[in-house]
Design a protein around this motif. Sequence first.
Motif, PDB file in Angstrom:
ATOM      1  N   UNK A  43     -17.367  -7.649 -20.933  1.00 62.01           N
ATOM      2  CA  UNK A  43     -18.317  -7.931 -22.013  1.00 62.01           C
ATOM      3  C   UNK A  43     -19.068  -6.664 -22.425  1.00 62.01           C
ATOM      4  N   UNK A  44     -19.398  -5.806 -21.469  1.00 62.24           N
ATOM      5  CA  UNK A  44     -20.076  -4.550 -21.809  1.00 62.24           C
ATOM      6  C   UNK A  44     -19.179  -3.677 -22.671  1.00 62.24           C
ATOM      7  N   UNK A  45     -17.889  -3.593 -22.331  1.00 61.88           N
ATOM      8  CA  UNK A  45     -16.952  -2.798 -23.131  1.00 61.88           C
ATOM      9  C   UNK A  45     -16.902  -3.336 -24.556  1.00 61.88           C
ATOM     10  N   UNK A  46     -16.811  -4.648 -24.709  1.00 68.03           N
ATOM     11  CA  UNK A  46     -16.777  -5.254 -26.036  1.00 68.03           C
ATOM     12  C   UNK A  46     -18.081  -5.065 -26.783  1.00 68.03           C
ATOM     13  N   UNK A  47     -19.198  -5.185 -26.073  1.00 70.27           N
ATOM     14  CA  UNK A  47     -20.504  -5.016 -26.717  1.00 70.27           C
ATOM     15  C   UNK A  47     -20.677  -3.590 -27.223  1.00 70.27           C
ATOM     16  N   UNK A  73     -27.684 -19.827 -30.024  1.00 70.12           N
ATOM     17  CA  UNK A  73     -26.477 -20.114 -30.793  1.00 70.12           C
ATOM     18  C   UNK A  73     -25.284 -20.402 -29.903  1.00 70.12           C
ATOM     19  N   UNK A  74     -25.474 -20.548 -28.615  1.00 72.10           N
ATOM     20  CA  UNK A  74     -24.348 -20.652 -27.699  1.00 72.10           C
ATOM     21  C   UNK A  74     -23.973 -22.102 -27.465  1.00 72.10           C
ATOM     22  N   UNK A  75     -22.740 -22.416 -27.765  1.00 76.05           N
ATOM     23  CA  UNK A  75     -22.229 -23.782 -27.677  1.00 76.05           C
ATOM     24  C   UNK A  75     -21.644 -23.999 -26.296  1.00 76.05           C
ATOM     25  N   UNK A  76     -22.451 -24.590 -25.405  1.00 78.30           N
ATOM     26  CA  UNK A  76     -22.036 -24.764 -24.028  1.00 78.30           C
ATOM     27  C   UNK A  76     -20.804 -25.646 -23.907  1.00 78.30           C
ATOM     28  N   UNK A  77     -20.593 -26.540 -24.865  1.00 75.35           N
ATOM     29  CA  UNK A  77     -19.448 -27.454 -24.805  1.00 75.35           C
ATOM     30  C   UNK A  77     -18.130 -26.719 -24.926  1.00 75.35           C
ATOM     31  N   UNK A  99     -28.009  -8.659 -33.888  1.00 73.40           N
ATOM     32  CA  UNK A  99     -28.359 -10.063 -33.682  1.00 73.40           C
ATOM     33  C   UNK A  99     -29.800 -10.257 -33.264  1.00 73.40           C
ATOM     34  N   UNK A 100     -30.354 -11.370 -33.680  1.00 75.24           N
ATOM     35  CA  UNK A 100     -31.707 -11.754 -33.303  1.00 75.24           C
ATOM     36  C   UNK A 100     -31.699 -12.189 -31.848  1.00 75.24           C
ATOM     37  N   UNK A 138     -23.885 -11.113 -24.827  1.00 70.67           N
ATOM     38  CA  UNK A 138     -23.642 -12.552 -24.801  1.00 70.67           C
ATOM     39  C   UNK A 138     -22.765 -12.999 -25.968  1.00 70.67           C
ATOM     40  N   UNK A 139     -22.948 -12.378 -27.135  1.00 77.16           N
ATOM     41  CA  UNK A 139     -22.098 -12.737 -28.269  1.00 77.16           C
ATOM     42  C   UNK A 139     -20.629 -12.493 -27.948  1.00 77.16           C
TER      43      UNK A 139
END
Length: 210
Positions: A166-170, A203-207, A197-198, A70-71
Motif C-alpha cells: 500500500x505504501x508503494x501504491x500511495x 468512504x470505505x465500504x466494509x462489505x 483526499x480529505x 487507505x485509498x
Amino acid sequence: MPHASAEEDRRQESARGAARITAAGADWLAAAGAGPRPQAERCPGAPAVLSCGRLFDVVSAPAVFGRLLLDRMWEEGPGSGPVAAHRGRMLVFTTPGTAARLPALLSWEEWGGFVPALMFHGRGDAVTVPPLAAPGGGDPGVAPRWLVAPGARHPWLPGPEVLLWACVRAVKAARAVAGAVRTGAPAGPYGPISPLPDPGANVYDVSRRR
C-alpha cells in the motif's frame, strides 16, 4: 458461549465506513487489556488507551498520506482492518509483529521523500484511540473518530507485506498528483487527478472486504 468464526464476524461488520463500534468490536478492544468499555461507561466521550503487541499492532501515519494509503488498500487491495483518526494522524490496526517487521521492509525502497515519518506501535507500546461513542460536533478532520470501526471479535488485519504494498501504491499516487501540479497535466497513472483526499471523510465500504 463459543465465539463466532472470523468469517462470520467479518460478515457482521457494518456495510459502509463503519463509524460506530459494535458490541463485538468493543469486546475485541476490551481484550487488548486497557478496558475501554468500563472507561466509556464512566465517560462516554473520553478516548481510550490500548496495549499493542498481543491482539494487534498499530501503524500511525500523517492524515493526508494515511488517506492515500487507505485509498490504495480499499480501491486496489484487500481493504483494511479498523482505522482511527486521532490528533492529525491515522492509526491503522495491523497484525501483531507488523511494527517490528515493516520498518525493515520499507528501508529497501526508494521513496524520494514521499513517505513521511511513520510511527510503529508494537509489543510494549500503547495507543490512544477515539471513544467508543465519538462525540458529535467539532471539525470532522480533527475530532478523534473511527474511520473503520471495529465491528467483530476477530477483525481481519493487514500484515506488513500488505502495508508495504500500500505504501508503494500511495507513493505512486502522490507522485502523480505532484507531477500534475507541476506540469498542469490533467491526468496521471491513476486516472484524472483530483485534490488530495480529505482525511476526514468516511468512504470505505466494509462489505467489499474479502
